[in-house]
Scaffold this active site. Structure first.
Site, mmCIF file in Angstrom:
data_model
loop_
_atom_site.group_PDB
_atom_site.id
_atom_site.type_symbol
_atom_site.label_atom_id
_atom_site.label_comp_id
_atom_site.label_asym_id
_atom_site.label_seq_id
_atom_site.Cartn_x
_atom_site.Cartn_y
_atom_site.Cartn_z
ATOM 1 N N SER A 144 -0.564 -3.478 -4.663
ATOM 2 C CA SER A 144 -1.188 -3.149 -5.944
ATOM 3 C C SER A 144 -0.107 -2.616 -6.869
ATOM 4 O O SER A 144 0.946 -2.153 -6.406
ATOM 5 C CB SER A 144 -2.264 -2.071 -5.738
ATOM 6 O OG SER A 144 -2.690 -1.515 -6.966
ATOM 7 N N TYR A 157 -4.954 6.128 -2.308
ATOM 8 C CA TYR A 157 -4.884 4.670 -2.479
ATOM 9 C C TYR A 157 -3.468 4.254 -2.854
ATOM 10 O O TYR A 157 -2.921 3.295 -2.294
ATOM 11 C CB TYR A 157 -5.866 4.241 -3.565
ATOM 12 C CG TYR A 157 -5.858 2.755 -3.850
ATOM 13 C CD1 TYR A 157 -6.523 1.861 -3.019
ATOM 14 C CD2 TYR A 157 -5.183 2.251 -4.955
ATOM 15 C CE1 TYR A 157 -6.516 0.497 -3.272
ATOM 16 C CE2 TYR A 157 -5.169 0.891 -5.226
ATOM 17 C CZ TYR A 157 -5.836 0.025 -4.381
ATOM 18 O OH TYR A 157 -5.817 -1.325 -4.642
#
Length: 253
Positions: A144, A157
């Site tokens: 990501s 995350y």
């Protein structure tokens, strides 16, 4: 340049929806046999049905990527069905935190790290021996843009996606001379069901998400699928250990 693939079988985890489904469909469109895996059997079977309806070949294998035995069973099922493995898209992941670091819980940490990091590690742990036995192949892991910088209110995350990039780069160097390429794709905000759930209650948040990207919009699942297929293709034969940002220019700011 047209894509070309020397392997004929692709494995996609998290293939029941979103980026995973789009990538499974894209592999099938290129003529590859696809193994679709997910914890969501209905979603995974739905992806397989879409592939078959379009004239492709695919099977569904349920798998919780945090469990070693289930990941091994996934590889065994792939080989039982198709005899080999050419490309692996380790895409299964979760995103559940919504607060600052000190507000997080141990349960959130364990869940996110379990799927996003341990899951990728276990998948590669079982995929690489098969690719070695075949003489090579390609792996793409879903990281990501949060793995390339900071992600306020998503610190766990972000840490998990930094870890995915670390696993990717390390594996790429370890197996570079064995004809196994390992790369990561790093999406920014993408139009998925997860995104719509997060922003449908507040359209202004959706507008803010679009404004984060210099191109003025969020990305599509098909755009990420295209990047994954490129990294797997023979056209990317000189590309390994790379974390490819597909982010509308967000990380260039």
């Amino acid at each position: 340049m047209s894509l070309s693939f020397s392997g004929r079988v692709a494995l996609v985890t998290g293939g029941g929806a979103g980026i995973g489904r789009a990538t499974a469909l894209a592999f099938a469109h290129e003529g590859l046999k696809v193994v679709v895996s997910d914890v969501d059997a209905a979603g995974g079977e739905g992806t397989v049905e879409l592939i078959r309806t379009a004239g492709g070949e695919a099977i569904f294998v349920g798998c919780d990527v945090t469990r070693d035995a289930e990941v091994k069973a996934l590889l065994d099922a792939t080989l039982a069905a198709y005899g080999r493995l050419g490309y692996c898209f380790n895409n299964a992941g979760i995103e559940i935190e919504k607060g600052k670091l000190a507000e997080g819980s141990e349960a959130e940490f364990d869940a996110i790290m379990g799927v996003n990091v341990k899951g990728v590690w276990l998948c590669m742990k079982h995929q690489i021996p098969q690719l070695l036995a075949q003489g090579g192949g390609a792996i793409v892991n879903t990281a990501s843009v949060a793995g390339l910088g900071a992600a306020p209110k998503m610190s766990i995350y972000a840490a998990s996606k930094h870890a995915v990039i670390g696993l990717t780069k390390s594996a790429a160097i370890e197996y570079a001379k064995k004809k196994i390429r390992v790369n990561a794709v790093c999406p920014a905000v993408i139009d998925t069901a997860m995104f719509r759930r997060a922003y449908e209650a507040d359209p202004k948040k959706g507008e803010f998400a679009a404004a984060m990207h210099p191109v003025g919009r969020i990305g599509t699942v098909e755009e990420i699928a295209t990047a994954v297929l490129y990294l797997c293709s023979d056209g990317a034969a000189f590309t390994t250990g790379h974390a490819l940002a597909v982010d509308g220019g967000a990380t260039a700011i």
